[in-house]
Design a protein around this motif. Sequence first.
Motif, PDB file in Angstrom:
ATOM      1  N   GLU A  64      -6.192  10.154  -2.982  1.00  0.00           N
ATOM      2  CA  GLU A  64      -5.133   9.399  -3.628  1.00  0.00           C
ATOM      3  C   GLU A  64      -5.669   8.368  -4.621  1.00  0.00           C
ATOM      4  O   GLU A  64      -5.139   8.206  -5.718  1.00  0.00           O
ATOM      5  N   PHE A  99       8.038  -5.298  -8.215  1.00  0.00           N
ATOM      6  CA  PHE A  99       8.077  -3.876  -8.560  1.00  0.00           C
ATOM      7  C   PHE A  99       9.040  -3.587  -9.710  1.00  0.00           C
ATOM      8  O   PHE A  99       8.988  -2.540 -10.323  1.00  0.00           O
ATOM      9  N   ARG A 111       3.213  -2.368 -11.680  1.00  0.00           N
ATOM     10  CA  ARG A 111       2.971  -2.197 -10.268  1.00  0.00           C
ATOM     11  C   ARG A 111       3.983  -1.215  -9.658  1.00  0.00           C
ATOM     12  O   ARG A 111       3.669  -0.487  -8.717  1.00  0.00           O
ATOM     13  N   VAL A 117       4.651   3.862  -7.776  1.00  0.00           N
ATOM     14  CA  VAL A 117       5.335   4.059  -6.488  1.00  0.00           C
ATOM     15  C   VAL A 117       6.829   4.249  -6.701  1.00  0.00           C
ATOM     16  O   VAL A 117       7.644   3.927  -5.843  1.00  0.00           O
ATOM     17  N   ALA A 130       9.436   5.470  -3.973  1.00  0.00           N
ATOM     18  CA  ALA A 130       9.796   4.515  -2.926  1.00  0.00           C
ATOM     19  C   ALA A 130      10.851   3.541  -3.457  1.00  0.00           C
ATOM     20  O   ALA A 130      11.735   3.106  -2.723  1.00  0.00           O
ATOM     21  N   ARG A 167       2.663   4.106   5.223  1.00  0.00           N
ATOM     22  CA  ARG A 167       2.333   3.136   4.180  1.00  0.00           C
ATOM     23  C   ARG A 167       3.613   2.721   3.476  1.00  0.00           C
ATOM     24  O   ARG A 167       4.519   3.501   3.283  1.00  0.00           O
ATOM     25  N   LEU A 171       5.531  -0.349   0.615  1.00  0.00           N
ATOM     26  CA  LEU A 171       5.289  -1.024  -0.655  1.00  0.00           C
ATOM     27  C   LEU A 171       4.358  -2.210  -0.479  1.00  0.00           C
ATOM     28  O   LEU A 171       3.727  -2.653  -1.421  1.00  0.00           O
ATOM     29  N   PHE A 172       4.273  -2.728   0.757  1.00  0.00           N
ATOM     30  CA  PHE A 172       3.418  -3.883   1.018  1.00  0.00           C
ATOM     31  C   PHE A 172       2.334  -3.516   2.013  1.00  0.00           C
ATOM     32  O   PHE A 172       2.499  -2.614   2.817  1.00  0.00           O
ATOM     33  N   LEU A 194       1.294   1.289  -0.236  1.00  0.00           N
ATOM     34  CA  LEU A 194       1.482   2.553  -0.926  1.00  0.00           C
ATOM     35  C   LEU A 194       0.967   2.424  -2.356  1.00  0.00           C
ATOM     36  O   LEU A 194       1.261   1.465  -3.040  1.00  0.00           O
TER      37      LEU A 194
END
Lengths: 405, 596
Positions: free
Chosen positions: A231, A370, A384, A388, A391, B522, B524-525, B546
Amino acid sequence: MGWQAEAGIYVHIPFCRRKCFYCDFPVLAARREATVSRYVDALIREIELWGEQMQAGWLASGRSGEAGQFVSLYLGGGTPTYLNSSQLLRLLAVLRQHFPLTPDAEITLEANPDRESLTEEKLAALRAAGVNRLSLGAQVFDDGYLRAIGRDHNVRDIESAFILARRAGFTNINLDLIFALPGQSIEEWQLTLERALALQPEHLSCYSLIFEEGTLFERWRAQGRVDPVPEETELKMYELACNLVSAAGLRQYEISNFARPGRESRHNLLYWRYQNWLGLGAGAHSHWGDRRWANLWPPGRYEDRLQEAILPIDTGTELSLSIEEMMEEMVIMGLRLIEGVSGQEFARRFGRSLDEVYGDTITRLVGAGFLARTPEGRIRLTRRGLPVGNAIFAEFLLTPGSLTT
Amino acid sequence: MAEIRNFCIIAHVDHGKSTLADRLIEHTRALSARKMTDQVLDQLDLERERGITIKMQAIRLNYRARDGKEYILNLIDTPGHVDFSYEVSRSLAACEGALLVVDATQGIEAQTLANFYLALEHGLEIIPVINKIDLPSADPDRVRRELEEVLGLDGRGAILASAKTGAGTEEVLEAIVQRIPPPRGSVDAPLRALIFDSHFDPYRGVVAYIRVVEGQVQVGDRVLLMGTGKEYEVTELDVFRPQLEPVPRLQAGEVGSLIGQIKNLRDARVGDTVTSAENPAAQPLPGYEPAKPMVFCGLYPVENEDYEGLREALEKLQLNDAALVFEPETSAALGFGFRCGFLGLLHMEIIQERLEREYDQKLIATAPSVVYRVHKTNGEVLEVDNPAKMPPAGEIEQIEEPYVRATIITPGDYVGPIMELCQERRGIYQSLEYLSPQRAMLTYEMPLSEILLDFFDKLKSRSRGYASLDYRYIGHRPSELVKLDILLNGKPVDALSAIVHKDRAYLRGRQLVEKLKEVIPRQLFEVPIQAAIGSRVIARETVKALRKDVLAKCYGGDVTRKKKLLEKQKEGKKRMKRLGTVEVPQEAFLAVLKVD
């Protein structure tokens, strides 16, 4: 409703010489000529049927512009260049006849950079027929990796196809690249990026390899025959792409897409800005206003329905979207763009402000770094937040019906 | 009465008890072929699926024996699992004889032994049945020797049978008639009937399964339950065929059911004695003790608003399961839920499964705990069934924990590894006997809490599945125990606290944080995980944030698919509990069980 969407057309050509090991698209490998021409005939019948529907007023409320023109036409696949020149030209002519395009419409053709399907003569004919954007599936500038992922071209083919295309007058060319291939190092990826940028394309798409269900790669992964790259490596590859491509003068405008300013893909922007698109061909997807559907797959079923002069919609996929679904989809698609989602447009479209619907979520994610709010009332992912995204997107899902009361 | 035989079948799990019962029923045609489903006595779906009998049932068979006489055979089924040994003992008390079924390929196992001794204590006539003789690996001679040498039974009296093919069924029926004594007990004495099982019927109230030991009972009689002191009028009496068939009276020696507007299962406890309200017996039948929960855990709804739904589901289950106890409890981490008490681990699993399957409850279950007896410095004595409720170390004089005597039967090859396992689990060695040159019986005394910690799975894996286990509570004993706290993101999570032995606290703390690191996804934190005793942190791990979760392409046709993936992600989150900013999956709360 004061709001009007832009609209585009996607045409699916589901043929390839062979299926790549990572591909999970609706695609058929190596077809006889008769199969292909039968498909083209069916496609033309579908276009004509939609033409009649439009005469009858269908799709009227989803197209902006004076005469309800379409801003984009995209021939994708599969490998559209699997069709010969006359088939492609016939298709383009019928499309233009039934679907009015804006004068500046983007007309894209996806192509495989192999000498057999992409000849000088074919390129010139397409350019003359109005195709103004070419998207080449280059994938990786390394013959070993090209073989390893099941492509049937080599690096020289890519470069010569690119030069042929320029010579034929294409001034807007995209290269598709894939990274994080099993075994690939950061240095090898850098080499691919450098060779791609050396060609000076107007547009670059960089996707990390996804082991999709039903692909050979996924099976091999499950059997332990190939290993995904770590990753951290993948993340570094992504960052490397963002940096190198920007330094070459292409601007990142979507999570995985880069373009010279003004050369952003209008067609893909329709998706990401959650506008309207009509998908033609077997297995193609459409989104129009509050409706979504897919066409029948495989081509046999699709063609049968058209024999009876019926639109080849797979009724099992037809959806009437709730306002909550449209809101979440607009945000999820829009956050993929660097510009993010426009609060004004959201409010104009749904009659409610972003904050009314998502205030708490936005505040929480902004607080965590985020997400950012811009002075113009947009929300967008931060540096940032970009890697991700999924999510974050999941936080924007709504419960259908929750806003109606 | 001379033509009545009351008997039960006892066996180790999977030795073929329920199948043998089916053959007996079939042979005596108590059910028509049409009604014959496999294993008719196991009525709960769950029982049939897992191949275990949880709830006892009874059936009345009519049998014309070779002596030409018609006999009434009452077969009383018994649960085969250690958790339900009290229920086994009650059904044994309702019989004069027992079929002891032993698998011809496996021989005597831990529960064979435990059930045999129970039957012996109740003075039952025991008929050994060597089952599954049709299997190629059957070794009836070895099993016969084990019966003689280990149990002291007459091996020649063992009946060879195959419940699968039906071989030996008639011999079994003849042995029941000839070897099991008819019931004794005077019809003229004051009524004494033993409740050996009961169930709740939504239309008729409690149906109490009884064995009349002395006297008789008729519809319309007023009866007294001697344990609770409550009186009822008998509205219906039935015998089992196996569905209830009304009869006007039941008398000494007979088995049947009694209905009398009893609203609550708790008022007709298994083991209680039914007597006549007008002419009560002087003494109840011996041996009554309410089933006592040994294992506790917290059950919490994943969504707080489902709390009432969970309460209703528990209440409904309790209607048919008097051994299940629960009371509301609050956890700082999990919100409102219930502390539930069970007879043992299997009982706990069954209840959890039924709540999820039959009542659609999404649950967070905390790790099971035993009941600790805590002597405080101020002289107070507390029973603590939840580690989070353990008083501060400074207030504790001494902690006692429940001990069990564990009997393990295993092929001799695995004695070494199993002894090691028992030592690791604080077992105190008692004895090692060889049942035959190849098979050994180990006895240990060990804390029940160690058995809850995945002991059975470990035992199976160290013996390649061959070892069998049985255990009995033998009392509370003092232990050097400490409370281990777990902190997520610096905040203690009460539902993750554990009570552990002082000497193992460091190891367990380390294992626990490592396990939690594996099961917490995992996010976000970054999520720090710590284990602490009091204010001292003894282990620490971090779930890294993550880094990458998106780089796939997303075009027009992908909207539906992408959203499905996101929905799935969201659905997965629903099964997680949000503690502050941390999403914790259900298995984290059971992590304490899964450490090696």
